[in-house]
Design an enzyme around this catalytic site. Structure first.
Site, PDB file in Angstrom:
ATOM      1  N   TYR A 110       0.833  -1.195   0.000  1.00  0.00           N
ATOM      2  CA  TYR A 110       0.000   0.000   0.000  1.00  0.00           C
ATOM      3  C   TYR A 110       0.874   1.255   0.000  1.00  0.00           C
ATOM      4  O   TYR A 110       1.646   1.489   0.940  1.00  0.00           O
ATOM      5  CB  TYR A 110      -0.929   0.028   1.212  1.00  0.00           C
ATOM      6  CG  TYR A 110      -1.892  -1.135   1.284  1.00  0.00           C
ATOM      7  CD1 TYR A 110      -2.261  -1.842   0.138  1.00  0.00           C
ATOM      8  CD2 TYR A 110      -2.440  -1.533   2.491  1.00  0.00           C
ATOM      9  CE1 TYR A 110      -3.153  -2.905   0.196  1.00  0.00           C
ATOM     10  CE2 TYR A 110      -3.341  -2.598   2.568  1.00  0.00           C
ATOM     11  CZ  TYR A 110      -3.682  -3.286   1.418  1.00  0.00           C
ATOM     12  OH  TYR A 110      -4.564  -4.335   1.492  1.00  0.00           O
TER      13      TYR A 110
ATOM     14  N   SER B  18     -12.897  -5.133   1.451  1.00  0.00           N
ATOM     15  CA  SER B  18     -13.877  -4.495   0.557  1.00  0.00           C
ATOM     16  C   SER B  18     -15.299  -4.958   0.871  1.00  0.00           C
ATOM     17  O   SER B  18     -16.047  -5.341  -0.030  1.00  0.00           O
ATOM     18  CB  SER B  18     -13.532  -4.786  -0.908  1.00  0.00           C
ATOM     19  OG  SER B  18     -12.312  -4.203  -1.276  1.00  0.00           O
TER      20      SER B  18
ATOM     21  N   LEU C 185     -17.815  -3.319   1.490  1.00  0.00           N
ATOM     22  CA  LEU C 185     -18.818  -2.425   0.913  1.00  0.00           C
ATOM     23  C   LEU C 185     -18.741  -2.407  -0.612  1.00  0.00           C
ATOM     24  O   LEU C 185     -19.146  -1.442  -1.258  1.00  0.00           O
ATOM     25  CB  LEU C 185     -18.655  -1.012   1.473  1.00  0.00           C
ATOM     26  CG  LEU C 185     -18.807  -0.895   2.988  1.00  0.00           C
ATOM     27  CD1 LEU C 185     -18.604   0.529   3.449  1.00  0.00           C
ATOM     28  CD2 LEU C 185     -20.165  -1.415   3.440  1.00  0.00           C
TER      29      LEU C 185
ATOM     30  N   GLY D 227     -16.776   0.393  -2.225  1.00  0.00           N
ATOM     31  CA  GLY D 227     -17.481   1.666  -2.130  1.00  0.00           C
ATOM     32  C   GLY D 227     -18.821   1.685  -2.830  1.00  0.00           C
ATOM     33  O   GLY D 227     -19.592   2.642  -2.692  1.00  0.00           O
ATOM     34  N   PHE D 228     -19.147   0.631  -3.563  1.00  0.00           N
ATOM     35  CA  PHE D 228     -20.395   0.598  -4.342  1.00  0.00           C
ATOM     36  C   PHE D 228     -21.617   0.751  -3.453  1.00  0.00           C
ATOM     37  O   PHE D 228     -22.578   1.438  -3.804  1.00  0.00           O
ATOM     38  CB  PHE D 228     -20.466  -0.716  -5.116  1.00  0.00           C
ATOM     39  CG  PHE D 228     -21.716  -0.895  -5.925  1.00  0.00           C
ATOM     40  CD1 PHE D 228     -21.903  -0.199  -7.112  1.00  0.00           C
ATOM     41  CD2 PHE D 228     -22.712  -1.756  -5.505  1.00  0.00           C
ATOM     42  CE1 PHE D 228     -23.058  -0.356  -7.855  1.00  0.00           C
ATOM     43  CE2 PHE D 228     -23.876  -1.922  -6.239  1.00  0.00           C
ATOM     44  CZ  PHE D 228     -24.043  -1.221  -7.423  1.00  0.00           C
ATOM     45  N   PHE D 229     -21.596   0.119  -2.262  1.00  0.00           N
ATOM     46  CA  PHE D 229     -22.772   0.174  -1.400  1.00  0.00           C
ATOM     47  C   PHE D 229     -22.877   1.468  -0.601  1.00  0.00           C
ATOM     48  O   PHE D 229     -23.793   1.627   0.204  1.00  0.00           O
ATOM     49  CB  PHE D 229     -22.818  -1.052  -0.481  1.00  0.00           C
ATOM     50  CG  PHE D 229     -23.200  -2.299  -1.221  1.00  0.00           C
ATOM     51  CD1 PHE D 229     -24.491  -2.488  -1.666  1.00  0.00           C
ATOM     52  CD2 PHE D 229     -22.256  -3.265  -1.504  1.00  0.00           C
ATOM     53  CE1 PHE D 229     -24.845  -3.627  -2.386  1.00  0.00           C
ATOM     54  CE2 PHE D 229     -22.594  -4.409  -2.212  1.00  0.00           C
ATOM     55  CZ  PHE D 229     -23.895  -4.587  -2.657  1.00  0.00           C
ATOM     56  N   SER D 230     -21.959   2.385  -0.834  1.00  0.00           N
ATOM     57  CA  SER D 230     -22.103   3.704  -0.219  1.00  0.00           C
ATOM     58  C   SER D 230     -23.088   4.562  -1.006  1.00  0.00           C
ATOM     59  O   SER D 230     -23.894   5.284  -0.420  1.00  0.00           O
ATOM     60  CB  SER D 230     -20.750   4.408  -0.130  1.00  0.00           C
ATOM     61  OG  SER D 230     -20.222   4.653  -1.433  1.00  0.00           O
TER      62      SER D 230
END
Length: 339
Positions: free
Chosen positions: A57, A203, A205, A208-211
């Protein structure tokens, strides 16, 4: 604030917070370091003590950042996990699991994090050129030397997990698991449970899609890797957004956000599952913790899963060259000995 409980991760003795924090984006370019350190410490004070990083990272930057965040007496309050095995060599993505690299990577991570020992050390991706027994054999030595406490794998196949576990107990397998990614439920999750291995869901979520559903792409920066993911491409994204809208309707009936509902679903999958959502905002962190108060009935779980059966989402979940678990089988040990 909702109380964050504790779970036993795996069967070797590691105990972690029931929800962790994915730290990858905290050292991203443009993120004010004091603010991100404050977020980490707020997470710890709130009970989210299982912190996840990797030497990959930010090409080492994330470990350096987290080392700063854990200065003082903070280190003793957390369960610190890092990973090795992914790297850039000659401008290309490579995966390594040979013993010399395993050891060098671990010692470098300890130095960057400024700690004496890692609570959990994963192989980030499996090196398909090296028998898994060889890689785990070196990790076993690091355990014996007190440099790591527990061993983990990430994106490993069932056969790889079994072979690794036969050499040294695997405490946790990190995998992408969410309403958006359910391919692991058929073989990987049952294998982990059979062997007493904890499950760490990254991941959770749906990247980030389910945000916010399809609108999430509007927040992508120019170099956001998600722009390359098939699930966010035109056509696929519109189809997937229709699923988001169905999940969102149930969330409204439950009085929670869609992301909280998606996290709550994972928390209902078993006491051996620890999601590690990442965020760079304290308000989002608090919202993620709030998912622990969302209780789902068997009927609601059935309804939610009917919205998103295993093959409902369109597009592969990974970009080309990122080695999902289906590609993680390694050569037999005899091939290494013979060479």
């Amino acid at each position: 604030m909702v109380e964050v409980g504790r779970i036993k991760l795996g069967s070797q003795g590691l105990e972690v917070s029931v929800q962790g924090l994915g730290c990858r984006d905290l050292s991203a370019l443009g993120k004010p370091e004091p603010d991100m350190i404050a977020l980490v410490r707020h997470a710890i004070e709130s009970g989210v003590t299982f912190l996840d990083t990797s030497d990959f990272y930010g090409r080492n930057a994330n470990e350096i950042f987290l080392g700063k965040a854990l200065k003082g007496d903070v280190r003793e309050k957390v369960e610190l996990a890092s990973k090795f095995g992914l790297l850039f060599a000659d401008g290309k993505l490579d995966i390594r699991g040979d013993p010399a690299y395993v050891r060098a990577a671990c010692e470098a991570s300890l130095k960057r994090l400024d700690v004496d020992c890692l609570d959990l050390y994963y192989q980030h991706r499996v090196d398909t050129r090296v028998p898994i027994e060889v890689t785990i054999g070196e990790l076993k030595k690091l355990v014996e030397e007190g440099k790591i406490k527990y061993v983990g794998l990430s994106e490993a196949s069932a056969s790889t997990i079994r072979r690794a576990h036969a050499v040294h107990p695997i405490t946790a397998v990190q995998l992408e698991w969410s309403l958006w990614a359910r391919d692991v439920e058929e073989e990987i999750v049952p294998t982990c449970r059979e062997l007493g291995i904890g499950i760490v869901a990254y991941s959770p979520l749906g990247r980030g899609f389910f945000s916010s559903g399809a609108k999430v792409v509007e927040s992508f920066s120019e170099n956001d890797f998600r722009k390359r993911l098939p699930r966010f491409q035109p056509g696929n994204l519109e189809h997937n957004n229709s699923i988001f809208e169905r999940v969102s309707e149930l969330a409204k009936r439950k009085g929670c956000t869609t992301s909280q509902l998606a996290l709550a679903w994972l928390h209902h999958q078993g006491s051996d599952v620890c999601p590690i959502p990442g965020t760079t905002k304290i308000e989002n962190l608090n919202q993620n913790i709030g998912a622990l108060s969302v209780k789902l009935t068997p009927q609601e779980l059935f309804e939610l899963e009917s919205f998103v059966p295993g093959d409902a989402i369109k597009g592969d979940r990974t970009a080309i060259g990122t080695a999902p678990w289906q590609e993680s089988d390694t050569p037999p040990l005899s091939s290494w000995i013979a060479s």
